[in-house]
Every structure is written in C-alpha cells, then in structure tokens.
Design an enzyme around this catalytic site. Structure first.
Site, PDB file in Angstrom:
ATOM      1  N   LYS A 174      55.315  28.535 -13.178  1.00  9.75           N
ATOM      2  CA  LYS A 174      56.454  27.206 -12.807  1.00  9.75           C
ATOM      3  C   LYS A 174      55.525  26.337 -12.000  1.00  9.75           C
ATOM      4  O   LYS A 174      54.996  26.762 -10.822  1.00  9.75           O
ATOM      5  CB  LYS A 174      57.554  27.698 -11.856  1.00  9.75           C
ATOM      6  CG  LYS A 174      58.736  28.102 -12.799  1.00  9.75           C
ATOM      7  CD  LYS A 174      59.809  28.198 -11.639  1.00  9.75           C
ATOM      8  CE  LYS A 174      60.870  29.101 -11.922  1.00  9.75           C
ATOM      9  NZ  LYS A 174      61.869  29.403 -10.854  1.00  9.75           N
TER      10      LYS A 174
ATOM     11  N   ASP B  62      54.233  32.780  -9.658  1.00 11.68           N
ATOM     12  CA  ASP B  62      54.080  31.327 -10.167  1.00 11.68           C
ATOM     13  C   ASP B  62      52.888  30.755  -9.892  1.00 11.68           C
ATOM     14  O   ASP B  62      51.929  31.435  -9.357  1.00 11.68           O
ATOM     15  CB  ASP B  62      55.349  30.619  -9.175  1.00 11.68           C
ATOM     16  CG  ASP B  62      56.596  30.798  -9.663  1.00 11.68           C
ATOM     17  OD1 ASP B  62      56.986  31.339 -10.601  1.00 11.68           O
ATOM     18  OD2 ASP B  62      57.463  30.276  -8.687  1.00 11.68           O
TER      19      ASP B  62
ATOM     20  N   MET C 142      57.806  17.620  -4.026  1.00 15.25           N
ATOM     21  CA  MET C 142      57.809  17.402  -5.423  1.00 15.25           C
ATOM     22  C   MET C 142      57.969  15.717  -5.450  1.00 15.25           C
ATOM     23  O   MET C 142      58.768  15.566  -6.506  1.00 15.25           O
ATOM     24  CB  MET C 142      58.886  18.115  -6.264  1.00 15.25           C
ATOM     25  CG  MET C 142      58.711  19.674  -6.217  1.00 15.25           C
ATOM     26  SD  MET C 142      59.998  20.247  -7.059  1.00 15.25           S
ATOM     27  CE  MET C 142      61.251  20.792  -5.875  1.00 15.25           C
TER      28      MET C 142
HETATM   29  N1  SAH Z   1      59.447  27.364  -2.767  1.00 16.49           N
HETATM   30  C1  SAH Z   1      58.227  26.430  -1.999  1.00 16.49           C
HETATM   31  C2  SAH Z   1      58.555  24.959  -2.613  1.00 16.49           C
HETATM   32  C3  SAH Z   1      58.169  24.864  -4.393  1.00 16.49           C
HETATM   33  S1  SAH Z   1      58.726  23.214  -4.728  1.00 16.49           S
HETATM   34  C4  SAH Z   1      58.207  26.320  -0.768  1.00 16.49           C
HETATM   35  O1  SAH Z   1      59.124  26.845   0.049  1.00 16.49           O
HETATM   36  O2  SAH Z   1      57.175  25.824  -0.293  1.00 16.49           O
HETATM   37  C5  SAH Z   1      56.951  22.775  -5.159  1.00 16.49           C
HETATM   38  C6  SAH Z   1      56.550  21.638  -4.104  1.00 16.49           C
HETATM   39  O3  SAH Z   1      56.089  22.210  -2.692  1.00 16.49           O
HETATM   40  C7  SAH Z   1      55.287  20.794  -4.478  1.00 16.49           C
HETATM   41  O4  SAH Z   1      55.208  19.992  -5.538  1.00 16.49           O
HETATM   42  C8  SAH Z   1      54.725  20.233  -3.273  1.00 16.49           C
HETATM   43  O5  SAH Z   1      55.856  19.193  -2.912  1.00 16.49           O
HETATM   44  C9  SAH Z   1      55.246  21.560  -2.145  1.00 16.49           C
HETATM   45  N2  SAH Z   1      54.064  22.417  -1.941  1.00 16.49           N
HETATM   46  C10 SAH Z   1      53.907  23.613  -2.172  1.00 16.49           C
HETATM   47  N3  SAH Z   1      52.768  24.176  -1.569  1.00 16.49           N
HETATM   48  C11 SAH Z   1      52.137  23.107  -1.141  1.00 16.49           C
HETATM   49  C12 SAH Z   1      50.950  23.216  -0.320  1.00 16.49           C
HETATM   50  N4  SAH Z   1      50.221  23.951  -0.236  1.00 16.49           N
HETATM   51  N5  SAH Z   1      50.619  21.722   0.116  1.00 16.49           N
HETATM   52  C13 SAH Z   1      51.463  20.717   0.097  1.00 16.49           C
HETATM   53  N6  SAH Z   1      52.688  20.743  -0.773  1.00 16.49           N
HETATM   54  C14 SAH Z   1      52.838  21.790  -1.284  1.00 16.49           C
END
Ligand code: SAH
Length: 271
Positions: free
Chosen positions: A58, A36, A173
């Site tokens: 994604k 992704d 998100m």
């Molecule tokens: N499966 C992922 C989440 C996917 S949804 C998990 O467990 O973290 C994607 C959202 O995750 C983004 O829109 C943001 O809100 C958050 N996100 C992912 N990586 C991030 C990061 N390094 N710093 C801040 N927010 C993050």
C-alpha cells in the site's frame, strides 16, 4: 489446530529503531508477516527462519492488493493457526485502515491485538525539531489527510474550518494537493506568513525537507523537487525548525558510507 491470532503492529515512521519493543518482539516471533510499502527494510530481517513474508504494497492509496484481499489473507492465515503480524507504517490506526482490518477480524471471529507505532507526524516533528504543541504558539494538533488517494478525486475536507483553530496542522498524503490546500487555507483567512515544513522520509538517512510560508511553500516545493510521500506541517511552531534541526545537522547526515562487513556487523555500526 489452535486458532491463530493477528497483531496489527505500527512500524513507526521509518527508522528501524523507532518501532516499539513490543512490535519488535512480535516481528521476531511471528509465522506470517504481511507488510506495507512504507516499512523500512531492516524490520523485515528480524523475522525467524521460515516466516512467510507477504508484501501488500500500500502506498498512499496505490494499493497493489485490494483491501478485501488483504483482510482475507490475514483471516486465512489466522484460521490456519498462524501467528500473524500485520505491519503498517507509522501507527496502524492513523490513516492506516487498521480500523477496517480490526472489523474484518472481529467479524471472522479472529482474535487480534493492536500495537501502536510512532505516527509519521510525530516522527517528522521530532526529526525536524518542531514542537507540535507550544505554550505560546499552538494549543492543539490536527492530524488530517490531504486525500492523495486517486480513488477520491474531490477533496472532502473543509479547509476553512482548520484555518483558525490556533492548531498545528499535520497533513498526511497531501503533497500533490499542496497548492489547492494552501490556497484554501489562505482564502479562509489564515496568515500568509504562517510557517510550513514539508518533509519526505522523515527519520531516515534519506530525509529531505524544505521550509517556507503558507503563501510561498508551493513554489519552494516545486523548486526543491521534493516528491510524495511527504508530511506537511503548518503552524507557528514550524518557525523553531531551523534552530532545533538536530537530525539534519548530524555530521554524517546525507552521506552514503560503504561498510565492508557482514549485514549483522554493519547494522551495529549504523546506529
Ligand atoms: N499510518 C501511517 C500513515 C499512513 S498514510 C502513520 O501513522 O504514519 C501515508 C502518509 O504518511 C504519507 O503519504 C506521508 O504523508 C506520511 N508519511 C509516512 N511516513 C513518512 C515519513 N517517514 N516522512 C514523512 N511523511 C511520512
């Protein structure tokens, strides 16, 4: 031909050394890597020679490949006898559609394994020095989506339910919906002075953050110019961030340094 297998692997929040040992081992061994947007590039360099790497892009609902096509791709490669790693940002079962992929694999009779990852809220909390639970200030943590997904125009979340839980709210998100979210929480009677942190690219050298209160954070974000993807953390525990913020206080934080060595040698220096 022996049947292949699919591993749904969490890549962690960003920094390449926050992936699990099991995750790294599988990335190194796999024949096919389907990944992704949020995955840090360095992880992609760990694959063996000849590994087929497919980006399915994604990004908070902006899919470059439809979900069914991703599922078909995983199934096809596994049916061809390959060892497939499906690498997802954070944890595969937290807002990662890992459940849907596991269902599709099950239906197709493909064996799978799930490898957890450090989810973005935990990575963010760690790098900001925010204890998600605290004996005095928070006895629960809620992981919740702000529905930035363009396919879902209405937010289905009943924010008022979350205003009085005495919990830390970790909103994924949600940045583009920050204003309606904070308004809904305030309308439900949440204290306007509740501290809020917004963090982009947590755990990476490019991490950006800003702090405010429930009543002011929308303006703070507008002024700071922070863009999605970002994590929103709402709760009393956020007040600890300024004093615990070890990551952004590192002497080289935010500095770009040119290293005149090969990639392998420079990655050793980076850590
Ligand atoms: N499966 C992922 C989440 C996917 S949804 C998990 O467990 O973290 C994607 C959202 O995750 C983004 O829109 C943001 O809100 C958050 N996100 C992912 N990586 C991030 C990061 N390094 N710093 C801040 N927010 C993050």
């Amino acid at each position: 031909m022996s049947a292949g297998m699919v591993y749904l692997v969490g890549a962690g929040p960003g920094a390449s050394d926050l992936v699990t040992v099991r995750g790294k081992e599988l990335i190194e061994r796999c024949d096919v890597l389907v990944y992704d947007y949020l995955v840090y590039d360095e992880l992609l360099t760990w694959t063996k020679r000849g590994c087929v790497k497919t980006y399915v892009g994604k990004r908070s609902g902006y899919h470059c490949k439809p979900q069914e096509d991703i599922e078909k791709l995983l199934i096809q490669h596994a049916q061809d006898g390959h060892m497939v790693v499906r690498l997802k940002g954070g944890d595969p079962f937290i807002f990662g559609r890992g459940g849907e992929e596991a269902d599709a694999l099950l239906e197709a009779g493909i064996s799978f394994e799930i490898v957890p990852g450090v989810t973005a809220s935990m990575g963010t909390a760690a790098s900001m020095g925010i204890p998600l639970t605290h004996r005095k200030d928070s006895s629960a943590v809620v992981l919740i989506t702000g529905h930035e997904d363009p396919e879902k125009h209405e937010t289905l979340i009943e924010w008022e339910k979350y205003a009085h839980l005495g919990a830390t709210l970790c909103i994924y998100m949600g940045l583009t919906k920050l204003d309606p979210i904070t308004k809904a929480l305030l309308k439900a009677g949440m204290d306007p002075n509740t501290p809020v942190a917004i963090v982009r690219w947590a755990t990476l050298p490019s991490q950006e953050s800003c702090l405010g209160k429930l009543s002011t954070i929308s303006d703070v974000v507008e002024k700071s110019g922070i863009k999605p993807p970002a994590m929103i953390i709402v709760g009393e525990v956020v007040k600890d961030a300024p004093k615990h913020s070890w990551f952004e206080q590192k002497p080289l934080f935010g500095k770009r340094i040119a290293i005149t060595r090969t990639r392998e040698q420079s990655s050793e220096l980076m850590h």
